[in-house]
Design an enzyme around this catalytic site. Structure first.
Site, short mmCIF file in Angstrom:
data_model
loop_
_atom_site.label_atom_id
_atom_site.label_comp_id
_atom_site.label_asym_id
_atom_site.label_seq_id
_atom_site.Cartn_x
_atom_site.Cartn_y
_atom_site.Cartn_z
N HIS A 63 0.85 -1.20 0.00
CA HIS A 63 0.00 0.00 0.00
C HIS A 63 0.88 1.25 0.00
O HIS A 63 0.64 2.20 -0.74
CB HIS A 63 -0.88 0.05 1.26
CG HIS A 63 -1.95 -0.99 1.34
ND1 HIS A 63 -2.09 -1.83 2.41
CD2 HIS A 63 -2.95 -1.32 0.49
CE1 HIS A 63 -3.13 -2.62 2.23
NE2 HIS A 63 -3.67 -2.34 1.06
N ARG A 85 -1.95 -5.44 -8.53
CA ARG A 85 -0.80 -6.33 -8.32
C ARG A 85 -0.69 -7.36 -9.42
O ARG A 85 0.24 -7.36 -10.20
CB ARG A 85 -0.93 -7.04 -6.96
CG ARG A 85 -0.78 -6.12 -5.76
CD ARG A 85 -1.33 -6.75 -4.53
NE ARG A 85 -2.74 -7.12 -4.74
CZ ARG A 85 -3.53 -7.61 -3.82
NH1 ARG A 85 -3.08 -7.86 -2.63
NH2 ARG A 85 -4.79 -7.90 -4.10
N SER A 115 -2.87 -7.80 2.49
CA SER A 115 -3.13 -7.77 3.93
C SER A 115 -3.54 -9.16 4.42
O SER A 115 -3.15 -9.59 5.51
CB SER A 115 -4.26 -6.78 4.24
OG SER A 115 -3.90 -5.49 3.81
#
Ligand code: PNS
Length: 162
Positions: free
Chosen positions: A17, A90, A128
């Site tokens: 991030h 990504r 995450s």
């Protein structure tokens, strides 16, 4: 360039991030990191924790601030007077979901445009969820999240184990 919003759950913020935030802060005059309250989706970290981690992580960037929102992102954007969404991409599998969101947001509020920034290759595997999984199984997440996040993550996991 104008102002932009980077929305997300940030449960918790990762170096992936941060990489996108730093690059977006270079492209836009003002960047708002908008943390979703997400009552429907269960987060490991509270809204206050997620915001606190972000504030600690982006405090070296003068044109970046952290805010929260609930409900529709486009409603928040209208009230914050911002029309550009920044999202990191990504891997190819991100694209389908991200494209759907971008098109829906544009449909809901025609002024909204989404800008995708490819994540740096060294973070293209990072999420995450994976960070939480690695930590849950006792692996080191030092390379993936800021120190403060790692500390609280470890504490939370050992408290849950009792
Ligand atoms: O980090 P995430 O979980 O991938 O972020 C998803 C987020 C918060 C950007 C998305 O779920 C969102 O915008 N939620 C707010 C509700 C909303 O506006 N939904 C319609 C989006 S098409």
């Amino acid at each position: 360039m104008t102002r932009a919003v980077m929305p997300g759950s940030f449960d918790p913020v990762t170096y992936g991030h941060l990489d996108v935030i730093e690059r977006a802060s270079d492209l836009f005059e003002d960047l708002i990191i908008a943390v979703v309250e997400n009552p429907a989706k269960c987060c490991l970290f509270s809204l206050q924790e997620r915001v606190g981690f972000l504030v600690g992580t982006v405090n070296h960037l003068a044109n970046v601030r952290v805010d929260t929102f609930s409900g529709l992102l486009v409603a928040y954007m209208q009230s914050a007077r911002v029309r550009v969404i920044v999202r990191g991409l990504r891997v190819a599998t991100d694209f389908e979901y991200e494209l759907q969101m971008a098109l829906m947001n544009h449909e809901l509020f025609a002024e909204v445009e989404t800008v995708f920034l490819p994540s740096s290759h060294r973070y293209s595997f990072l999420s995450s969820s994976l960070v939480k999984e690695v930590a849950l199984h006792g692996g080191s997440v030092t390379a993936f999240v800021p120190g403060q996040v790692e500390e609280v993550l470890k504490r939370k996991i050992s408290a849950e184990r009792g």
